[in-house]
Design a protein around this motif. Structure first.
Motif, PDB file in Angstrom:
ATOM      1  N   SER A   9       0.342  -1.251  -0.384  1.00 54.05           N
ATOM      2  CA  SER A   9       0.021  -0.316  -0.327  1.00 54.05           C
ATOM      3  C   SER A   9       1.095   0.749  -0.365  1.00 54.05           C
ATOM      4  O   SER A   9       0.497   2.557  -0.562  1.00 54.05           O
ATOM      5  CB  SER A   9      -1.107   0.012   1.161  1.00 54.05           C
ATOM      6  OG  SER A   9      -0.401   0.399   2.226  1.00 54.05           O
ATOM      7  N   ASP A  10       1.474   1.202   0.548  1.00 52.15           N
ATOM      8  CA  ASP A  10       3.232   2.702   0.357  1.00 52.15           C
ATOM      9  C   ASP A  10       3.023   2.834  -1.261  1.00 52.15           C
ATOM     10  O   ASP A  10       2.962   3.783  -1.371  1.00 52.15           O
ATOM     11  CB  ASP A  10       4.282   1.940   1.087  1.00 52.15           C
ATOM     12  CG  ASP A  10       4.841   2.644   2.365  1.00 52.15           C
ATOM     13  OD1 ASP A  10       3.289   2.766   2.855  1.00 52.15           O
ATOM     14  OD2 ASP A  10       5.630   2.284   3.069  1.00 52.15           O
ATOM     15  N   ILE A  13       0.337   4.137  -1.777  1.00 52.12           N
ATOM     16  CA  ILE A  13      -0.303   5.984  -1.827  1.00 52.12           C
ATOM     17  C   ILE A  13       1.055   6.802  -1.596  1.00 52.12           C
ATOM     18  O   ILE A  13       1.052   8.310  -2.725  1.00 52.12           O
ATOM     19  CB  ILE A  13       0.308   5.136  -0.137  1.00 52.12           C
ATOM     20  CG1 ILE A  13      -1.467   4.966   0.263  1.00 52.12           C
ATOM     21  CG2 ILE A  13       0.100   7.135   0.537  1.00 52.12           C
ATOM     22  CD1 ILE A  13      -2.586   5.604   0.058  1.00 52.12           C
ATOM     23  N   SER A  14       1.703   6.100  -1.790  1.00 51.97           N
ATOM     24  CA  SER A  14       3.533   6.885  -2.893  1.00 51.97           C
ATOM     25  C   SER A  14       2.951   7.643  -4.350  1.00 51.97           C
ATOM     26  O   SER A  14       2.568   8.645  -4.425  1.00 51.97           O
ATOM     27  CB  SER A  14       4.143   6.492  -2.936  1.00 51.97           C
ATOM     28  OG  SER A  14       5.329   7.209  -3.377  1.00 51.97           O
ATOM     29  N   LEU A  17       0.221  11.017  -4.351  1.00 51.01           N
ATOM     30  CA  LEU A  17       0.474  12.040  -3.399  1.00 51.01           C
ATOM     31  C   LEU A  17       1.383  12.520  -4.494  1.00 51.01           C
ATOM     32  O   LEU A  17       1.239  13.662  -4.646  1.00 51.01           O
ATOM     33  CB  LEU A  17       1.176  11.506  -1.969  1.00 51.01           C
ATOM     34  CG  LEU A  17       0.228  11.345  -0.962  1.00 51.01           C
ATOM     35  CD1 LEU A  17       1.532  10.708   0.115  1.00 51.01           C
ATOM     36  CD2 LEU A  17      -0.057  11.527  -0.555  1.00 51.01           C
ATOM     37  N   TRP A  18       2.244  11.846  -5.713  1.00 55.51           N
ATOM     38  CA  TRP A  18       3.081  12.277  -6.735  1.00 55.51           C
ATOM     39  C   TRP A  18       1.579  12.454  -7.580  1.00 55.51           C
ATOM     40  O   TRP A  18       2.357  13.624  -7.936  1.00 55.51           O
ATOM     41  CB  TRP A  18       4.147  10.844  -7.421  1.00 55.51           C
ATOM     42  CG  TRP A  18       5.757  11.551  -6.345  1.00 55.51           C
ATOM     43  CD1 TRP A  18       5.931   9.860  -4.949  1.00 55.51           C
ATOM     44  CD2 TRP A  18       6.181  11.934  -6.356  1.00 55.51           C
ATOM     45  NE1 TRP A  18       7.017  10.272  -4.986  1.00 55.51           N
ATOM     46  CE2 TRP A  18       7.443  11.106  -5.699  1.00 55.51           C
ATOM     47  CE3 TRP A  18       6.613  12.971  -7.312  1.00 55.51           C
ATOM     48  CZ2 TRP A  18       8.772  12.066  -5.364  1.00 55.51           C
ATOM     49  CZ3 TRP A  18       8.166  13.232  -6.910  1.00 55.51           C
ATOM     50  CH2 TRP A  18       8.313  12.981  -6.309  1.00 55.51           C
ATOM     51  N   PHE A  21       0.700  16.183  -6.447  1.00 55.55           N
ATOM     52  CA  PHE A  21       2.018  17.333  -6.138  1.00 55.55           C
ATOM     53  C   PHE A  21       1.775  17.586  -7.605  1.00 55.55           C
ATOM     54  O   PHE A  21       1.487  18.823  -7.265  1.00 55.55           O
ATOM     55  CB  PHE A  21       2.474  15.842  -5.946  1.00 55.55           C
ATOM     56  CG  PHE A  21       4.413  17.083  -6.206  1.00 55.55           C
ATOM     57  CD1 PHE A  21       5.043  17.854  -5.568  1.00 55.55           C
ATOM     58  CD2 PHE A  21       4.960  16.689  -7.051  1.00 55.55           C
ATOM     59  CE1 PHE A  21       5.997  19.052  -6.039  1.00 55.55           C
ATOM     60  CE2 PHE A  21       6.113  17.006  -7.604  1.00 55.55           C
ATOM     61  CZ  PHE A  21       6.089  18.566  -7.055  1.00 55.55           C
TER      62      PHE A  21
ATOM     63  N   VAL B  98       0.746  16.021   3.591  1.00 55.08           N
ATOM     64  CA  VAL B  98       1.696  14.989   4.045  1.00 55.08           C
ATOM     65  C   VAL B  98       2.565  14.202   3.272  1.00 55.08           C
ATOM     66  O   VAL B  98       3.949  14.230   3.111  1.00 55.08           O
ATOM     67  CB  VAL B  98       0.478  13.273   4.389  1.00 55.08           C
ATOM     68  CG1 VAL B  98       1.001  12.215   3.852  1.00 55.08           C
ATOM     69  CG2 VAL B  98      -0.763  13.311   5.196  1.00 55.08           C
ATOM     70  N   PHE B  99       2.317  14.985   2.011  1.00 55.98           N
ATOM     71  CA  PHE B  99       3.483  14.470   1.152  1.00 55.98           C
ATOM     72  C   PHE B  99       4.675  15.493   1.029  1.00 55.98           C
ATOM     73  O   PHE B  99       5.855  14.767   1.483  1.00 55.98           O
ATOM     74  CB  PHE B  99       2.884  14.864  -0.952  1.00 55.98           C
ATOM     75  CG  PHE B  99       4.189  14.493  -2.141  1.00 55.98           C
ATOM     76  CD1 PHE B  99       4.524  13.876  -2.386  1.00 55.98           C
ATOM     77  CD2 PHE B  99       4.563  15.897  -2.146  1.00 55.98           C
ATOM     78  CE1 PHE B  99       5.543  13.570  -2.792  1.00 55.98           C
ATOM     79  CE2 PHE B  99       5.603  15.748  -3.202  1.00 55.98           C
ATOM     80  CZ  PHE B  99       6.117  14.569  -3.525  1.00 55.98           C
ATOM     81  N   TYR B 103       6.877  12.260   2.020  1.00 53.58           N
ATOM     82  CA  TYR B 103       7.364  11.818   0.828  1.00 53.58           C
ATOM     83  C   TYR B 103       7.814  12.393   0.034  1.00 53.58           C
ATOM     84  O   TYR B 103       9.204  11.341  -0.298  1.00 53.58           O
ATOM     85  CB  TYR B 103       5.561  11.408   0.120  1.00 53.58           C
ATOM     86  CG  TYR B 103       4.927   9.621   0.738  1.00 53.58           C
ATOM     87  CD1 TYR B 103       5.307   8.997   0.764  1.00 53.58           C
ATOM     88  CD2 TYR B 103       4.267  10.447   2.401  1.00 53.58           C
ATOM     89  CE1 TYR B 103       4.116   7.624   0.807  1.00 53.58           C
ATOM     90  CE2 TYR B 103       3.630   9.440   2.421  1.00 53.58           C
ATOM     91  CZ  TYR B 103       3.857   7.760   1.905  1.00 53.58           C
ATOM     92  OH  TYR B 103       3.388   7.140   2.882  1.00 53.58           O
ATOM     93  N   PRO B 105      11.018  14.183  -1.629  1.00 51.52           N
ATOM     94  CA  PRO B 105      12.672  14.430  -1.320  1.00 51.52           C
ATOM     95  C   PRO B 105      12.936  16.220  -1.423  1.00 51.52           C
ATOM     96  O   PRO B 105      12.420  16.583  -1.421  1.00 51.52           O
ATOM     97  CB  PRO B 105      13.276  13.838  -2.593  1.00 51.52           C
ATOM     98  CG  PRO B 105      12.286  13.289  -4.109  1.00 51.52           C
ATOM     99  CD  PRO B 105      10.986  13.270  -2.793  1.00 51.52           C
ATOM    100  N   ARG B 190       5.692   3.188   5.985  1.00 51.90           N
ATOM    101  CA  ARG B 190       5.903   4.978   6.062  1.00 51.90           C
ATOM    102  C   ARG B 190       4.220   5.186   6.192  1.00 51.90           C
ATOM    103  O   ARG B 190       3.258   6.541   7.140  1.00 51.90           O
ATOM    104  CB  ARG B 190       6.157   4.851   4.493  1.00 51.90           C
ATOM    105  CG  ARG B 190       6.372   6.767   4.697  1.00 51.90           C
ATOM    106  CD  ARG B 190       7.040   7.296   3.475  1.00 51.90           C
ATOM    107  NE  ARG B 190       8.605   7.058   3.100  1.00 51.90           N
ATOM    108  CZ  ARG B 190       9.452   7.187   3.207  1.00 51.90           C
ATOM    109  NH1 ARG B 190       9.788   8.775   3.404  1.00 51.90           N
ATOM    110  NH2 ARG B 190      10.341   6.779   3.464  1.00 51.90           N
ATOM    111  N   TRP B 191       3.322   4.751   5.196  1.00 49.01           N
ATOM    112  CA  TRP B 191       2.050   4.928   5.027  1.00 49.01           C
ATOM    113  C   TRP B 191       0.783   4.866   6.619  1.00 49.01           C
ATOM    114  O   TRP B 191       0.472   5.510   6.821  1.00 49.01           O
ATOM    115  CB  TRP B 191       1.238   3.786   3.684  1.00 49.01           C
ATOM    116  CG  TRP B 191      -0.178   4.990   3.896  1.00 49.01           C
ATOM    117  CD1 TRP B 191      -1.671   3.081   4.350  1.00 49.01           C
ATOM    118  CD2 TRP B 191      -0.736   5.601   3.992  1.00 49.01           C
ATOM    119  NE1 TRP B 191      -2.595   4.340   3.603  1.00 49.01           N
ATOM    120  CE2 TRP B 191      -1.937   4.931   4.195  1.00 49.01           C
ATOM    121  CE3 TRP B 191      -0.711   7.205   3.941  1.00 49.01           C
ATOM    122  CZ2 TRP B 191      -3.206   6.531   3.464  1.00 49.01           C
ATOM    123  CZ3 TRP B 191      -1.857   8.303   4.205  1.00 49.01           C
ATOM    124  CH2 TRP B 191      -2.675   8.127   3.947  1.00 49.01           C
TER     125      TRP B 191
END
Lengths: 199, 293
Positions: A9-10, A13-14, A17-18, A21, B98-99, B103, B105, B190-191
């Motif tokens: 899931s990490d 989610i990552s 989020l990217w 962003f 959160v980012f 998360y 860099p 992490r999450w």
């Protein structure tokens, strides 16, 4: 066993989020770029220093810039002493144990949440009508007073939200070294806050 | 000896003077909001005693020149635009925070934070202008009268987004570092740490910030005025134009007299009470949910 990559899931989610962003960045830059491009097209020295002509369809915006700065000046003349005094009252003269600091902070929280249109409404009725300042300054009269009122009340919260933290941070050290030091420390951070009444 | 004593005494009177001046000015600052509230109340009192407060909420007909001052439609306009804005800004804002914090860099996080700070400093009228010039024509291609709840919500959401995410970010920053370390030591991903440890620990601050930003959206005038079309009606869909309470004051204050003017003060009072309520809710949240510190 540690799972990595998009299967955990990490990773998912990552990825999300990217994605967000990128989306936020693109939309923001889109907006900023639009404003810059649309604006730069028409920006010239004549526009900045010129008088409006043809009922505002042509010419420049010099008088508007001047009146904005004037309003800002009146605002600052009121805000700086009141805002600074309030920040000092909170950090130096009132204690967290007492009732007054909490009351003051509550009142300021409330003040900073008041919609600008309500300040305008109040400023119009109170400064322009009640105190008889009227529509005295050309057609921009009521706005002037509304802004003046807003300045009186709209900006200090922003100012002293910075001030207490700035003074509190170095409080102990400055105190032992003497009071004036805090002044230097207090000034840079609210500089941006002072620009708020511009809009 | 005598000279020293004199100096000490002089300093005391100076201190006393400064202290009373500072406290006086602070008192003035604290009183402003009370003065505004009382003043609005006095100005709207004549109409309030006549109609009663309920009349304004139950009636949706706003014909000020014929003495009909129903505000239900405009209240619905304000609430629908605000709700849509928060629906957009809240999840994206929290995700952005959160980012940034966990998360991205470092270089991206710095860039992103600067970008959000830049956005939060842009005057609302610029957001409104951009919405009018760029967003509204885009919506027009999609559906009907483009100046609508949707346009208002999008513009307002974009405006509130940086504020939400910066306040969330600062709430997350206050969570002790040990929480993160402990989570990692337990072998959590992490999450999992973010969702189960960091966000719950910062929940009070995040929620309170969110409530305060809702107040900001509620009171926004210019950006909303420019993109929502300002038709007084209950919106049936997000594509229909509405008029917000704030826009109404801005549009009609210039020529309002008599009861009409008092009605505008009533709507100002309603706005003031709503934002004050939100501040109170934020304060309660902060007190009740405080988990650390």
């Amino acid at each position: 066993m540690v799972r990595t990559g998009i299967y955990s899931s990490d990773g998912l989610i990552s990825l999300i989020l990217w994605g967000l962003f990128s989306l936020v960045t693109v939309v923001s830059l889109w907006m900023l770029g639009d404003i810059l491009l649309l604006g730069l097209d028409h920006l010239s020295l004549d526009f900045v220093v010129g008088e409006p002509a043809d009922a505002g369809r042509n010419g420049g915006i010099a008088p508007l810039i001047v009146s904005t700065l004037l309003v800002l000046a009146v605002c600052m003349a009121v805000v700086i002493p009141v805002g600074l005094a309030t920040a000092l009252a909170i950090t130096e003269f009132l204690t967290p144990e007492g009732r007054w600091q909490a009351t003051l902070l509550r009142s300021l929280d409330l003040l900073s949440a008041v919609p600008s249109i309500v300040f305008g409404l109040f400023g119009y009725a109170f400064f322009a009508i009640q105190l008889g300042l009227g529509f005295s300054i050309l057609s921009g009269g009521w706005r002037w007073h509304a802004w003046r009122c807003r300045c009186l009340s709209g900006s200090p919260p922003v100012l002293w939200q910075w001030c207490p933290t700035a003074t509190a941070r170095r409080r102990m050290r400055w105190r032992s070294a003497g009071f004036p030091g805090a002044r230097a420390f207090c000034c840079p951070s609210p500089a941006l806050a002072l620009l708020r009444p511009l809009y | 000896m005598a000279a020293t004593l004199q100096r000490v005494r002089a300093m005391r009177t100076g201190d006393l003077l400064v202290q009373s001046l500072v406290l006086l000015l602070a008192g003035v600052a604290a009183a402003i909001v009370v003065v505004i509230g009382v003043y609005l109340f006095l100005e709207s009192a004549p109409l309030l005693t006549g109609t009663g407060l309920l009349g304004f909420f139950s009636d949706q007909r706003w014909y000020p020149l014929e003495g009909e001052f129903g505000m239900a439609a405009m209240l619905a306009g304000t609430l629908s635009v605000t709700a849509l804005a928060m629906l957009l800004a809240a999840p994206v804002g929290i995700a952005a925070a959160v980012f940034i914090r966990y998360y991205a860099p470092p270089a991206f996080a710095r860039f992103y934070r600067r970008l959000l700070e830049l956005l939060s400093g842009i005057p609302s009228v610029v957001f409104g202008f951009w919405g009018l010039v760029v967003l509204v024509p885009l919506i027009a291609k999609l559906e009907g009268p483009a100046q609508s709840v949707l346009a208002g919500g999008l513009v307002l959401g974009l405006m509130i987004l940086p504020l939400v995410s910066l306040s969330t970010d600062s709430s997350l920053a206050q969570v002790p570092r040990q929480y993160w370390v402990a989570g990692t030591a337990l072998g959590l991903g992490r999450w999992a740490i973010v969702r189960k440890v960091m966000i719950p620990a910062a929940a009070s601050g995040i929620l309170a910030g969110m409530v305060l930003q809702t107040g900001r959206a509620l009171g926004e005038t210019m950006a909303v005025l420019m993109v929502t079309g300002n038709v007084v009606q209950l919106p049936a869909s997000v594509f229909e134009p509405v008029r917000a309470l704030t826009s109404n004051i801005a549009l009609e204050m210039a020529y309002a007299t008599g009861d009409h003017r008092n009605a505008l003060f009533v709507s100002g009072l309603i706005l003031l009470v709503m934002t004050a309520g939100l501040v109170a809710v934020a304060a309660v949240i902060q007190r009740r949910l405080k988990r650390y510190g």
